[in-house]
Structure formats: C-alpha cells, structure tokens
Design an enzyme around this catalytic site. Structure first.
Site, PDB file in Angstrom:
ATOM      1  N   LYS A  30       0.856  -1.190   0.000  1.00 23.60           N
ATOM      2  CA  LYS A  30       0.000   0.000   0.000  1.00 23.60           C
ATOM      3  C   LYS A  30       0.886   1.233   0.000  1.00 23.60           C
ATOM      4  CE  LYS A  30      -4.150   1.385  -0.396  1.00 23.60           C
ATOM      5  NZ  LYS A  30      -4.932   0.992  -1.570  1.00 23.60           N
ATOM      6  N   SER A  43      -8.596  -0.462  -5.409  1.00 24.10           N
ATOM      7  CA  SER A  43      -8.798  -0.101  -4.009  1.00 24.10           C
ATOM      8  C   SER A  43     -10.281   0.167  -3.768  1.00 24.10           C
ATOM      9  CB  SER A  43      -7.915   1.084  -3.623  1.00 24.10           C
ATOM     10  OG  SER A  43      -7.593   1.032  -2.244  1.00 24.10           O
TER      11      SER A  43
END
Length: 585
Positions: free
Chosen positions: A186, A382
């Site tokens: 991430k 996402s």
C-alpha cells in the site's frame, strides 16, 4: 450582516454573469450558419482534437475562457459513431490524423475493437502522424495503411512510470505527515514519507509495467502481423526509429508527405468544399447527425451507470460522491422499468466509508433480484474494487489497473510551517483524542495506536467483503491483497474478476443474467446536468486555481500532487486508494 450581503450579492452577480455568457453562446449558435450536408462519399476524420472520458464532461468556466479545456466525448458515443460508420454507405474510409486524447490504454483497446469492425466491413482505415508515440500507435496499429513523413520519429521504447516524492520539500517547509496503513504494497503514502520508492513498491510497479507492455505488444503484434519477440527486440535494442526504419520493421506501411496522403484520399472520394482537399466529415459533426443506435428496442431494460473519479464522502459532484452514487443505484433498484444494472467503474478509490455506502446499494440491488455487472475501465482499484466486489460479474480489460486491496490513514501536521511564519495555534480539548484530526499538532503514540486499530478494522472488513463477494478463501484474499495492484489479465487468473471484456461485453453479460437475448439500454445520468454543472464550475473556483497556460506537464503534475495533499489536509481519515498521480507513458 454586511459580509452576508456581500456574499449574496457576489453569488447573484456570478449567476447573472454565467447566464449572460450562456445567452451569448446560445445566440451565437443560433446565428451561425448551418453545417453543410454530409457528402454521399466521404472520409470520417478522427483527429487530435478528440478528447474522451467515460461519461463525457464539460470544461470549467476558467478552462473554457482560456481555451485550455474542452468538452470530452463519452467513449461509448465515439464507439457507436465508428460502428455506425461501418454500415453507413456515405463513409468510405476513416482517417486517424495525429493522436487523439484518450483516457487510458483501455479506452484505446475498446476503440480498437470498433475500428476492427469497420475494417471487417471492407473499408480502409488510414493513419497519419508526424511522429508516433507508443500510446498513439496502439490505436493506429489497426490501420492499413499507417503513414509517416520521411523525418518522422517512431517511439517504441517501452513503458515508463513516474512517481513524485515530496518528503524532502515537506520537511524543508515544516510539514509532517503521519500515517497508518495495512498492506505491504500500500504505497499511496510513500510520496509523503520517502524520497524514493520502497522495494515492495518497486516490485509491484515493475510487475504492472511488464503486464501492460505484454498486452501492448500482443495487441500491436496481432494487428501488424509481427511476433511479440520481434517487437520486444525493437524495444530493447532501438527504442526510437526513423520513418524508414519503422517501415522496414513493418510498423508502418508507407513513408509519405501529408499532401501525398491528401491526393490519395481525393482519388478515393473526390474533392471537398472550398477549403478541404477531399470530401470529409469530422467525428463531432458526424455524431451530431447520427441517429440514436437501435440497441434492440424490445425486451428488458438494462441501466448503465458511470462511476468515474475519486470516491469521496457525501453528495459531492467532484468525482464519485458516495451518497450520490448510492442514490443513483437506489433509484434504479426501485425503478420497475430497470431490469438490470451495468456499473462502469473508472476510479482509483478514495474514502473507505463512501466505498462502503456504495457497496451496500450494490448488495441491495442483488437482493432485489436485479443482476448487477461491473465493467472496469482504465482503473478500478482499491475503493474502486471495493464497490465492485459483490457484483454478479466483473469484466475488465487485460490492461485495466485493479486490485490494491489495502487501507491507509493520513494525518498532516503543519505546526512547523506555522512556526516558520510566526503563527501559533493553541488547542483546547475535553478528551485525549479530541484533536485527532487537527492539522496543528503531532499525534501521540497513543493516538496513532487508536488510528492504526481503526485502519486494521477497515482492512479486515475489506478482506471479508472481497472473500464473500468473490467466493474466495479469506486467507487467499489476504495473500493477494496487501495493497498490491494487479493488471486485469492477472486479476482474472487470481479470481478477482470473471472475464476479460469491454462495456458491450458487460452489457451482454447482464442480459444473459436477466435471461434475454433482446434488450434496450438506459444510460442513467446524474441529477445535476447542463446549467447545474456550468454554475458549479463558477461557484467553486478552487477546482481551477491553476490552469494549463502552456506550462510544462511536470509543473502541472506537481500541482496535482499538491492538490492531493490539500485533499488529505481537508479530509484527514482512512482511505482505500491507489498510489496517486501515477503517470505511465
């Protein structure tokens, strides 16, 4: 009271000014001469003025006044135009002139399919550009002939991605960014923390680039009849080719000047009017005349909804307002005339809470017995994947960017910056965490632990929703998640999507789930259209504090990064979002 009156007066004047401008434009339109009839034998010209987006858009007032922005055409409308031209007896050929402004490689791939249908109708496609970039050639590779002038440059050097890092400059001006995150990959927070990429992000970036290049080489190779190995060798050993070298390699069909092309087209369709070398019609003009396509006017109705931009909370019209899109889905759910939904997603993600609001409506749509299919555009990652994961079916292109199942929180602190300019902010609070989202202090370890727990909880919920929606084992989802970004081709192998295909394929999939071979389409638009959007561009000037006035693209890219920082500063919290401002070329 005086401030209220001033604000009200300013708003009224702004609206009156906008209406005056609209009236002037409308009057000019009425006074303009009518467009000439389309010739019975002509060429459809698609040139560099073409700008596409998923649903189409209008320029901001400032962008329109400075002529630095233009209206974008919906991708579906351009595709419909090309397909209609394939059966239109007046259109003898298509000319792809220079390079249009398409919103991503997936858009070019979908346009490729329409152009191949045109070629299948035994109509030629001419492509001409002074120089060819890789992205421009990706679309033009389906043409025959592809033409360049003798001194043209052909770009076949491979893909590159640029990510900007702000940690050093932020430190120098006294801005601190504290983060919480879950997921080894991430990397959306990295530009604010590091001066270069982490090893994990470097690994995933190279995987993405290699995947995208593989799709590019396969599609170009198929269109040109050249092996992927040969194309890869050109990438590795040459990169930039002269026009004669591109001809020898089979990448183009002819080296010729533009006037020679004009003469060839004149031989094909005859001369045009006083200022045109051959009989032609521009795409914009053709679409204006084009009748609405007959998508089988019988049978159930499939609603198509667009979700384009960053996901934000509330009813915002900037990007995807979570409550706003949820309201659209809810309206379709209650509409007895809508039998199924295709959600076209082009989003890097954004607010986790807004993503959850949208996902809930997707679940309720399924519970109501209405099939819902997701068609992924260039990006559906996402939060963009969050809102998609419970669809009855998910379709994407091989070069779609998706995945990025991870969560992070960002908490800017500008206390040091204010100290530099002599400003002191004192915080009063009734609880130890009352200032958790304040911009004016460093968060304590205890406060960051609170937020990390919250982020962990959101991530666990994300995993649960993907596992349930996709029918995957939760441990496997955790293994392939970690915030890692995947191409559509790889996502298919991992079970994150169901099929490779474009918007039309998604519509056909929805029809099959409904159980029909005939259907009609209803493109469900936002409530705010036309004058509402125009007035919004006036009354929200922060959307265009910097307009492209011939500035280098690097400066504009930096400005976008600063706008992203501003967004995090205005809305500190938890996000499910891609590494932002990823520039692949």
């Amino acid at each position: 009271m005086n401030d209220f009156l001033k604000t009200t007066l300013a708003s009224v004047i702004g609206i009156m000014l906008a209406l005056g401008i609209l009236f002037t434009i409308f009057a000019s339109y009425l006074a303009s001469e009518p467009e000439p009839e389309i010739s019975s034998s002509c060429v459809l010209v698609i040139d560099e003025t073409l700008l596409t987006s998923e649903a189409g858009s209008m320029p901001s007032l400032m962008g329109w006044m400075t002529e630095q922005e233009q209206a974008s055409l919906p991708l579906r409308k351009v595709i419909e135009g090309i397909r209609t031209a394939a059966t239109d007896g007046r259109i003898r050929a298509i000319l792809l002139l220079n390079e249009g402004q398409y919103h991503g490689m997936t858009a070019r791939k979908e346009l490729q399919s329409a152009l191949l249908e045109f070629r299948a109708a035994n109509k030629p496609i001419y492509a001409y550009a002074s120089d060819y970039s890789q992205s421009g050639y990706y679309l033009s590779s389906v043409a025959d002939p592809v033409i360049m002038p003798p001194l043209g440059i052909f770009d076949m050097k491979g893909l590159a991605a640029e990510v900007e890092y702000y940690a050093t400059i932020m430190e120098s001006v006294g801005i601190e960014m504290q983060v919480t995150r879950v997921g080894k990959y991430k990397s959306a927070v990295e530009p604010f923390l590091l001066s270069e990429s982490s090893e994990a992000n470097r690994e995933q970036m190279m995987a993405i680039l290699n995947g995208l290049q593989s799709t590019f080489l396969a599609d170009v190779g198929q269109a040109r009849g050249i092996s992927e190995e040969t194309l890869q060798a050109i990438v590795q050993t040459q990169g930039l080719l002269s026009a004669p070298q591109a001809l020898e390699a089979g990448l183009i069909d002819k080296v010729a000047y533009f006037d020679e092309l004009l003469a060839e087209l004149q031989d094909l369709v005859g001369g045009g009017n006083d200022h045109e070398a051959f009989a032609q019609v521009g795409l914009f003009r053709y679409l204006e005349e084009m009748d609405a396509p007959d998508d089988a006017q019988n049978g159930p109705t499939i609603g198509v909804i667009y979700a384009e931009g960053e996901i934000v909370d509330g009813f915002s019209e900037a990007g995807i307002g979570g409550d706003r899109l949820a309201a659209q889905l809810r309206s379709a759910r209650f509409d007895s005339n809508i039998d199924g939904i295709v959600l076209r997603v082009n989003s890097p993600g954004g607010s986790a809470s807004a993503s959850e609001v949208i996902l809930r409506e997707m679940q309720l749509m399924k519970q109501a017995g209405k099939p819902v299919v997701v068609s992924m555009g260039p990006v559906a990652a996402s939060g963009g994947y969050w809102i998609s994961c419970h669809a009855d079916a998910i379709l994407a292109q091989p070069n779609t960017i998706t995945g990025s199942i991870g969560v992070f929180g960002m908490f800017p602190n500008i206390e040091g910056l204010l100290d530099e300019v002599g400003v002191k902010v004192e915080i009063f609070k009734t609880g130890p965490n009352a200032d958790l989202f304040s911009l004016y202090n460093h968060k304590s370890d205890a406060q960051m632990a609170v937020m990390q727990g919250y982020v962990d909880n959101i991530y666990e919920g994300f995993l649960d929703r993907v596992a349930e929606g996709r029918g995957l084992h939760r441990d496997f989802v955790h293994e392939i998640a970690q915030g890692r970004v995947w191409t559509g081709a790889r996502a298919l192998e991992l079970g994150l999507i169901d099929e490779l295909g474009d918007l039309d394929a998604a519509i056909e999939k929805c029809a099959s789930l409904i159980g029909t071979e005939e259907w009609q389409l209803d493109f469900l638009e936002d409530e705010a259209e036309g004058i509402d959007l125009f007035l919004e561009s006036i009354l929200e000037p922060e959307d265009y504090p910097v307009v492209d006035l011939g500035m280098p693209k690097e400066v504009l890219s930096l400005w976008k990064g600063l706008k992203t920082f501003r967004g995090y500063a205005q809305r500190p919290g938890v996000y499910a979002r891609l590494p932002f401002n990823l520039n692949i070329h």
